[in-house]
Design a protein around this motif. Structure first.
Motif, PDB file in Angstrom:
ATOM      1  N   MET A   1       9.218  12.410   3.237  1.00 44.77           N
ATOM      2  CA  MET A   1       8.093  11.516   3.055  1.00 44.77           C
ATOM      3  C   MET A   1       7.653  11.573   1.600  1.00 44.77           C
ATOM      4  O   MET A   1       7.364  12.630   1.070  1.00 44.77           O
ATOM      5  N   VAL A   2       7.634  10.424   0.951  1.00 45.56           N
ATOM      6  CA  VAL A   2       7.235  10.317  -0.444  1.00 45.56           C
ATOM      7  C   VAL A   2       5.885   9.613  -0.508  1.00 45.56           C
ATOM      8  O   VAL A   2       5.683   8.600   0.153  1.00 45.56           O
ATOM      9  N   LYS A   3       4.951  10.146  -1.286  1.00 43.98           N
ATOM     10  CA  LYS A   3       3.674   9.469  -1.519  1.00 43.98           C
ATOM     11  C   LYS A   3       3.832   8.607  -2.761  1.00 43.98           C
ATOM     12  O   LYS A   3       4.283   9.077  -3.797  1.00 43.98           O
ATOM     13  N   ARG A   4       3.468   7.337  -2.632  1.00 41.42           N
ATOM     14  CA  ARG A   4       3.642   6.398  -3.731  1.00 41.42           C
ATOM     15  C   ARG A   4       2.305   5.755  -4.089  1.00 41.42           C
ATOM     16  O   ARG A   4       1.696   5.095  -3.263  1.00 41.42           O
ATOM     17  N   GLU A   5       1.844   5.973  -5.301  1.00 39.89           N
ATOM     18  CA  GLU A   5       0.600   5.391  -5.809  1.00 39.89           C
ATOM     19  C   GLU A   5       0.827   3.896  -6.015  1.00 39.89           C
ATOM     20  O   GLU A   5       1.729   3.500  -6.757  1.00 39.89           O
ATOM     21  N   CYS A   6       0.023   3.066  -5.360  1.00 44.01           N
ATOM     22  CA  CYS A   6       0.167   1.618  -5.448  1.00 44.01           C
ATOM     23  C   CYS A   6      -1.143   0.996  -5.912  1.00 44.01           C
ATOM     24  O   CYS A   6      -2.219   1.464  -5.554  1.00 44.01           O
ATOM     25  N   SER A   7      -1.033  -0.090  -6.691  1.00 39.63           N
ATOM     26  CA  SER A   7      -2.241  -0.766  -7.150  1.00 39.63           C
ATOM     27  C   SER A   7      -2.230  -2.257  -6.829  1.00 39.63           C
ATOM     28  O   SER A   7      -3.196  -2.952  -7.105  1.00 39.63           O
ATOM     29  N   THR A   8      -1.135  -2.752  -6.254  1.00 35.53           N
ATOM     30  CA  THR A   8      -1.079  -4.148  -5.831  1.00 35.53           C
ATOM     31  C   THR A   8      -0.556  -4.211  -4.394  1.00 35.53           C
ATOM     32  O   THR A   8       0.117  -3.287  -3.922  1.00 35.53           O
ATOM     33  N   GLN A   9      -0.861  -5.299  -3.729  1.00 40.54           N
ATOM     34  CA  GLN A   9      -0.376  -5.491  -2.362  1.00 40.54           C
ATOM     35  C   GLN A   9       1.149  -5.494  -2.337  1.00 40.54           C
ATOM     36  O   GLN A   9       1.763  -4.921  -1.444  1.00 40.54           O
TER      37      GLN A   9
ATOM     38  N   GLU B   1       3.251  -3.895  -4.336  1.00 34.56           N
ATOM     39  CA  GLU B   1       3.739  -2.514  -4.447  1.00 34.56           C
ATOM     40  C   GLU B   1       3.581  -1.790  -3.114  1.00 34.56           C
ATOM     41  O   GLU B   1       4.465  -1.043  -2.691  1.00 34.56           O
ATOM     42  N   ALA B   2       2.454  -2.000  -2.448  1.00 35.49           N
ATOM     43  CA  ALA B   2       2.206  -1.350  -1.156  1.00 35.49           C
ATOM     44  C   ALA B   2       3.187  -1.843  -0.098  1.00 35.49           C
ATOM     45  O   ALA B   2       3.700  -1.049   0.696  1.00 35.49           O
ATOM     46  N   ASP B   3       3.462  -3.148  -0.076  1.00 34.86           N
ATOM     47  CA  ASP B   3       4.424  -3.687   0.879  1.00 34.86           C
ATOM     48  C   ASP B   3       5.818  -3.091   0.654  1.00 34.86           C
ATOM     49  O   ASP B   3       6.520  -2.757   1.605  1.00 34.86           O
ATOM     50  N   ALA B   4       6.204  -2.930  -0.608  1.00 35.06           N
ATOM     51  CA  ALA B   4       7.506  -2.336  -0.926  1.00 35.06           C
ATOM     52  C   ALA B   4       7.555  -0.868  -0.502  1.00 35.06           C
ATOM     53  O   ALA B   4       8.563  -0.401   0.036  1.00 35.06           O
TER      54      ALA B   4
ATOM     55  N   GLY C   1       9.388   3.158   3.765  1.00 33.90           N
ATOM     56  CA  GLY C   1       8.967   4.280   4.603  1.00 33.90           C
ATOM     57  C   GLY C   1       8.123   5.296   3.860  1.00 33.90           C
ATOM     58  O   GLY C   1       7.900   6.400   4.357  1.00 33.90           O
ATOM     59  N   ASP C   2       7.645   4.951   2.664  1.00 35.58           N
ATOM     60  CA  ASP C   2       6.813   5.855   1.871  1.00 35.58           C
ATOM     61  C   ASP C   2       5.358   5.796   2.327  1.00 35.58           C
ATOM     62  O   ASP C   2       4.929   4.822   2.947  1.00 35.58           O
ATOM     63  N   VAL C   3       4.599   6.820   1.993  1.00 35.48           N
ATOM     64  CA  VAL C   3       3.164   6.826   2.234  1.00 35.48           C
ATOM     65  C   VAL C   3       2.498   6.147   1.046  1.00 35.48           C
ATOM     66  O   VAL C   3       2.753   6.493  -0.107  1.00 35.48           O
ATOM     67  N   ILE C   4       1.650   5.166   1.326  1.00 27.87           N
ATOM     68  CA  ILE C   4       0.956   4.422   0.285  1.00 27.87           C
ATOM     69  C   ILE C   4      -0.311   5.170  -0.100  1.00 27.87           C
ATOM     70  O   ILE C   4      -1.111   5.519   0.763  1.00 27.87           O
ATOM     71  N   VAL C   5      -0.499   5.433  -1.385  1.00 25.39           N
ATOM     72  CA  VAL C   5      -1.740   6.001  -1.891  1.00 25.39           C
ATOM     73  C   VAL C   5      -2.498   4.852  -2.537  1.00 25.39           C
ATOM     74  O   VAL C   5      -2.025   4.245  -3.489  1.00 25.39           O
ATOM     75  N   TRP C   6      -3.678   4.537  -1.979  1.00 22.36           N
ATOM     76  CA  TRP C   6      -4.464   3.375  -2.409  1.00 22.36           C
ATOM     77  C   TRP C   6      -5.842   3.841  -2.823  1.00 22.36           C
ATOM     78  O   TRP C   6      -6.515   4.526  -2.073  1.00 22.36           O
ATOM     79  N   ARG C   7      -6.299   3.469  -4.001  1.00 19.05           N
ATOM     80  CA  ARG C   7      -7.564   3.988  -4.530  1.00 19.05           C
ATOM     81  C   ARG C   7      -8.653   2.945  -4.734  1.00 19.05           C
ATOM     82  O   ARG C   7      -9.822   3.284  -4.767  1.00 19.05           O
TER      83      ARG C   7
ATOM     84  N   LEU D   1      -6.582  -3.537   0.707  1.00 12.43           N
ATOM     85  CA  LEU D   1      -5.174  -3.451   1.098  1.00 12.43           C
ATOM     86  C   LEU D   1      -5.047  -3.899   2.542  1.00 12.43           C
ATOM     87  O   LEU D   1      -5.857  -3.513   3.389  1.00 12.43           O
ATOM     88  N   HIS D   2      -4.031  -4.705   2.841  1.00 17.29           N
ATOM     89  CA  HIS D   2      -3.718  -5.104   4.208  1.00 17.29           C
ATOM     90  C   HIS D   2      -2.475  -4.322   4.620  1.00 17.29           C
ATOM     91  O   HIS D   2      -1.376  -4.609   4.149  1.00 17.29           O
ATOM     92  N   ALA D   3      -2.667  -3.297   5.448  1.00 14.82           N
ATOM     93  CA  ALA D   3      -1.558  -2.463   5.924  1.00 14.82           C
ATOM     94  C   ALA D   3      -1.065  -3.033   7.242  1.00 14.82           C
ATOM     95  O   ALA D   3      -1.837  -3.224   8.174  1.00 14.82           O
ATOM     96  N   ARG D   4       0.218  -3.331   7.308  1.00  7.73           N
ATOM     97  CA  ARG D   4       0.793  -3.963   8.485  1.00  7.73           C
ATOM     98  C   ARG D   4       1.973  -3.157   9.005  1.00  7.73           C
ATOM     99  O   ARG D   4       2.521  -2.324   8.300  1.00  7.73           O
ATOM    100  N   GLY D   5       2.360  -3.464  10.224  1.00  8.04           N
ATOM    101  CA  GLY D   5       3.539  -2.826  10.793  1.00  8.04           C
ATOM    102  C   GLY D   5       3.358  -1.330  10.921  1.00  8.04           C
ATOM    103  O   GLY D   5       2.342  -0.866  11.414  1.00  8.04           O
ATOM    104  N   SER D   6       4.312  -0.562  10.439  1.00  7.55           N
ATOM    105  CA  SER D   6       4.256   0.895  10.557  1.00  7.55           C
ATOM    106  C   SER D   6       3.850   1.556   9.241  1.00  7.55           C
ATOM    107  O   SER D   6       4.187   2.710   8.993  1.00  7.55           O
ATOM    108  N   ALA D   7       3.110   0.831   8.399  1.00  6.35           N
ATOM    109  CA  ALA D   7       2.672   1.393   7.115  1.00  6.35           C
ATOM    110  C   ALA D   7       1.817   2.640   7.326  1.00  6.35           C
ATOM    111  O   ALA D   7       1.055   2.731   8.280  1.00  6.35           O
TER     112      ALA D   7
END
Length: 76
Positions: free
Chosen positions: A1-9, A11-14, A19-25, A29-35
Motif C-alpha cells: 500500500m502506497v500513500k500518494r499525496e494528491c492535490s487535484t481530482q 491525481e486522486a482518480d489515478a 490501488g494507492d491510498v490518497i492523501v488529501w489535505r 474530493l469525490h472518492a468513488r469505487g474502492s478508493a
C-alpha cells in the motif's frame, strides 16, 4: 500500500485506479469505487460506493451508499 499525496481530482482518480491510498489535505474530493482516502486539515471528501475515508484534524467526510468513514480528533 502506497500513500500518494494528491492535490487535484485527476491525481486522486489515478491514485485510486492504482490501488494507492490518497492523501488529501484541502478542497473537495469525490472518492468513488474502492478508493481509500486519508483526509487532513481543510479537506472535504464525498465518499461513494465502497470508498473508505479516514478523516483527521478538521477534515469533513460525507458517506453515501456503502462508503465508510472513520473520524479522528475534531474531524466530522
Amino acid at each position: 500500500m502506497v500513500k500518494r499525496e494528491c492535490s487535484t481530482q485527476a491525481e486522486a482518480d489515478a491514485a485510486a485506479a492504482a490501488g494507492d491510498v490518497i492523501v488529501w489535505r484541502a478542497g473537495i474530493l469525490h472518492a468513488r469505487g474502492s478508493a481509500r482516502v486519508h483526509a487532513y486539515e481543510s479537506a472535504t471528501v464525498h465518499a461513494r460506493g465502497s470508498a473508505r475515508v479516514h478523516a483527521y484534524e478538521s477534515a469533513t467526510a460525507h458517506a453515501h451508499g456503502s462508503a465508510t468513514v472513520r473520524a479522528y480528533d475534531s474531524a466530522t
